[in-house]
Motif scaffolding. Structure first.
Motif, PDB file in Angstrom:
ATOM      1  N   ASP A  58     -10.118  14.778 -12.068  1.00  0.00           N
ATOM      2  CA  ASP A  58      -9.030  15.794 -12.096  1.00  0.00           C
ATOM      3  C   ASP A  58      -7.932  14.877 -12.484  1.00  0.00           C
ATOM      4  OD1 ASP A  58      -7.152  17.535 -11.500  1.00  0.00           O
ATOM      5  OD2 ASP A  58      -7.172  17.526  -9.607  1.00  0.00           O
ATOM      6  N   LEU A  59      -7.194  15.500 -13.497  1.00  0.00           N
ATOM      7  CA  LEU A  59      -5.901  14.464 -14.139  1.00  0.00           C
ATOM      8  C   LEU A  59      -4.747  14.725 -13.164  1.00  0.00           C
ATOM      9  CD1 LEU A  59      -6.276  15.170 -17.760  1.00  0.00           C
ATOM     10  CD2 LEU A  59      -7.005  13.152 -16.611  1.00  0.00           C
ATOM     11  N   SER A  60      -4.632  15.659 -12.104  1.00  0.00           N
ATOM     12  CA  SER A  60      -3.517  15.920 -11.245  1.00  0.00           C
ATOM     13  C   SER A  60      -3.267  14.444 -10.437  1.00  0.00           C
ATOM     14  CB  SER A  60      -3.924  16.774 -10.340  1.00  0.00           C
ATOM     15  OG  SER A  60      -4.142  18.073 -11.044  1.00  0.00           O
ATOM     16  N   GLY A  61      -1.910  14.300 -10.416  1.00  0.00           N
ATOM     17  CA  GLY A  61      -1.791  13.004  -9.658  1.00  0.00           C
ATOM     18  C   GLY A  61      -1.507  11.846 -10.494  1.00  0.00           C
ATOM     19  N   ALA A 143       6.995   4.895 -17.778  1.00  0.00           N
ATOM     20  CA  ALA A 143       6.522   4.025 -16.817  1.00  0.00           C
ATOM     21  C   ALA A 143       5.360   4.651 -16.091  1.00  0.00           C
ATOM     22  CB  ALA A 143       7.519   3.372 -16.084  1.00  0.00           C
ATOM     23  N   ILE A 144       4.480   3.936 -15.674  1.00  0.00           N
ATOM     24  CA  ILE A 144       3.452   4.357 -14.819  1.00  0.00           C
ATOM     25  C   ILE A 144       3.871   4.635 -13.412  1.00  0.00           C
ATOM     26  CG2 ILE A 144       1.103   3.574 -13.881  1.00  0.00           C
ATOM     27  CD1 ILE A 144       0.944   1.871 -16.173  1.00  0.00           C
ATOM     28  N   ALA A 145       3.899   5.784 -12.972  1.00  0.00           N
ATOM     29  CA  ALA A 145       4.461   6.282 -11.666  1.00  0.00           C
ATOM     30  C   ALA A 145       3.360   6.676 -10.485  1.00  0.00           C
ATOM     31  CB  ALA A 145       5.340   7.620 -11.916  1.00  0.00           C
ATOM     32  N   SER A 146       2.263   6.112 -10.679  1.00  0.00           N
ATOM     33  CA  SER A 146       1.224   6.567  -9.683  1.00  0.00           C
ATOM     34  C   SER A 146      -0.119   5.309  -9.956  1.00  0.00           C
ATOM     35  CB  SER A 146       0.574   8.155 -10.031  1.00  0.00           C
ATOM     36  OG  SER A 146      -0.312   7.991 -11.194  1.00  0.00           O
ATOM     37  N   GLU A 147      -1.041   5.846  -8.988  1.00  0.00           N
ATOM     38  CA  GLU A 147      -1.958   4.969  -9.081  1.00  0.00           C
ATOM     39  C   GLU A 147      -2.890   5.071 -10.541  1.00  0.00           C
ATOM     40  OE1 GLU A 147      -3.789   2.307  -7.313  1.00  0.00           O
ATOM     41  OE2 GLU A 147      -1.456   2.324  -6.459  1.00  0.00           O
ATOM     42  N   LEU A 152      -9.319   4.854 -17.008  1.00  0.00           N
ATOM     43  CA  LEU A 152      -8.284   4.884 -17.859  1.00  0.00           C
ATOM     44  C   LEU A 152      -7.755   3.694 -18.438  1.00  0.00           C
ATOM     45  CD1 LEU A 152      -6.306   7.827 -16.813  1.00  0.00           C
ATOM     46  CD2 LEU A 152      -8.258   7.922 -18.195  1.00  0.00           C
ATOM     47  N   PHE A 153      -7.472   2.909 -17.522  1.00  0.00           N
ATOM     48  CA  PHE A 153      -6.788   1.430 -17.818  1.00  0.00           C
ATOM     49  C   PHE A 153      -7.269   0.424 -16.852  1.00  0.00           C
ATOM     50  CE2 PHE A 153      -2.567  -1.113 -17.599  1.00  0.00           C
ATOM     51  CZ  PHE A 153      -2.773  -1.718 -18.613  1.00  0.00           C
ATOM     52  N   GLN A 154      -7.603  -0.547 -17.585  1.00  0.00           N
ATOM     53  CA  GLN A 154      -8.114  -1.837 -16.657  1.00  0.00           C
ATOM     54  C   GLN A 154      -7.449  -2.873 -17.045  1.00  0.00           C
ATOM     55  OE1 GLN A 154     -12.322  -2.395 -17.795  1.00  0.00           O
ATOM     56  NE2 GLN A 154     -12.799  -0.426 -16.649  1.00  0.00           N
ATOM     57  N   GLY A 155      -6.072  -2.731 -17.612  1.00  0.00           N
ATOM     58  CA  GLY A 155      -5.222  -3.944 -17.604  1.00  0.00           C
ATOM     59  C   GLY A 155      -5.297  -4.716 -19.254  1.00  0.00           C
ATOM     60  N   SER A 156      -5.842  -4.007 -20.051  1.00  0.00           N
ATOM     61  CA  SER A 156      -5.928  -4.695 -21.373  1.00  0.00           C
ATOM     62  C   SER A 156      -5.010  -3.982 -22.151  1.00  0.00           C
ATOM     63  CB  SER A 156      -7.310  -4.543 -22.031  1.00  0.00           C
ATOM     64  OG  SER A 156      -8.395  -5.199 -21.442  1.00  0.00           O
TER      65      SER A 156
END
Length: 195
Positions: A58-61, A143-147, A152-156
């Motif tokens: 779920d993409l929500s959140g 800016a990233i505003a949640s966990e 999706l993103f591992q820091g690379s």
């Protein structure tokens, strides 16, 4: 003195200086990568096999915040194609691919079916907006505003994720690529016509 100033020594010295510049000057590294991107060395793989249409439960959140504090929740964007790019102003591969990302944005930025989110991994929206303004790019920065789920993103950096209209991952790549290429533009157009 003739031995020191021979062509071989001059060439080796120039090569060492070039290597040091590329090693310690991020903008020089970005310029080299940008040239390689234009030459076609970093072509994104948009084949069905590479995408796999990975589901995200779920993409929500999953939220991002723009420079004005407006929150965008990916769950609210179902039915749209989402181009999500994680980047930073200090990242040479990010800077190298940005003209190609901007070219893609110029093609689809006014299309109501396609949403662009350029997430500054540092969260310094003032700095990233100044960068966009200086380069005359119209790209929207967030800016990233949640966990952030690791799928999706591992820091690379850079990491680019494209979601289809159903919220499935249609493309996921860590590393620079030419997103302004005709092949990638055709990929986005295909996503627009499929469910």
């Amino acid at each position: 003195m003739k031995r020191i100033l021979n062509i071989k020594n001059i060439f080796n010295t120039a090569l060492i200086i070039l290597f040091l510049v590329l090693l310690f000057v991020p903008s020089a590294k970005a310029m080299l990568l940008k040239g390689l991107i234009k030459a076609g060395f970093f072509s994104p793989d948009t084949s069905e096999a590479s995408a796999g249409r990975l589901p995200v439960s779920d993409l929500s959140g999953i939220q991002f915040k723009d420079i004005n504090g407006k929150i965008v929740d990916l769950g609210d964007l179902k039915g749209k194609i989402i181009f999500l790019n994680f980047w930073a102003t200090w990242c040479p591969p990010c800077l190298a691919e940005m003209p190609a990302v901007n070219k893609l944005y110029e093609k689809f930025g006014n299309d109501n079916d396609v949403v662009f989110i350029l997430a500054d991994a540092d969260g310094n929206l003032v700095k990233s907006q100044k960068f966009m303004n200086r380069k005359k790019f119209g790209l929207p920065v967030y800016a990233i505003a949640s966990e952030m789920p690791e799928i999706l993103f591992q820091g690379s950096l850079p990491t680019t994720v494209v979601f289809d209209k159903q919220g499935r991952i249609a493309y996921h790549e860590a590393g620079a690529a030419n997103y302004g290429s005709p092949k990638f533009i055709a990929f986005i157009n295909r996503l627009k016509t499929t469910n």
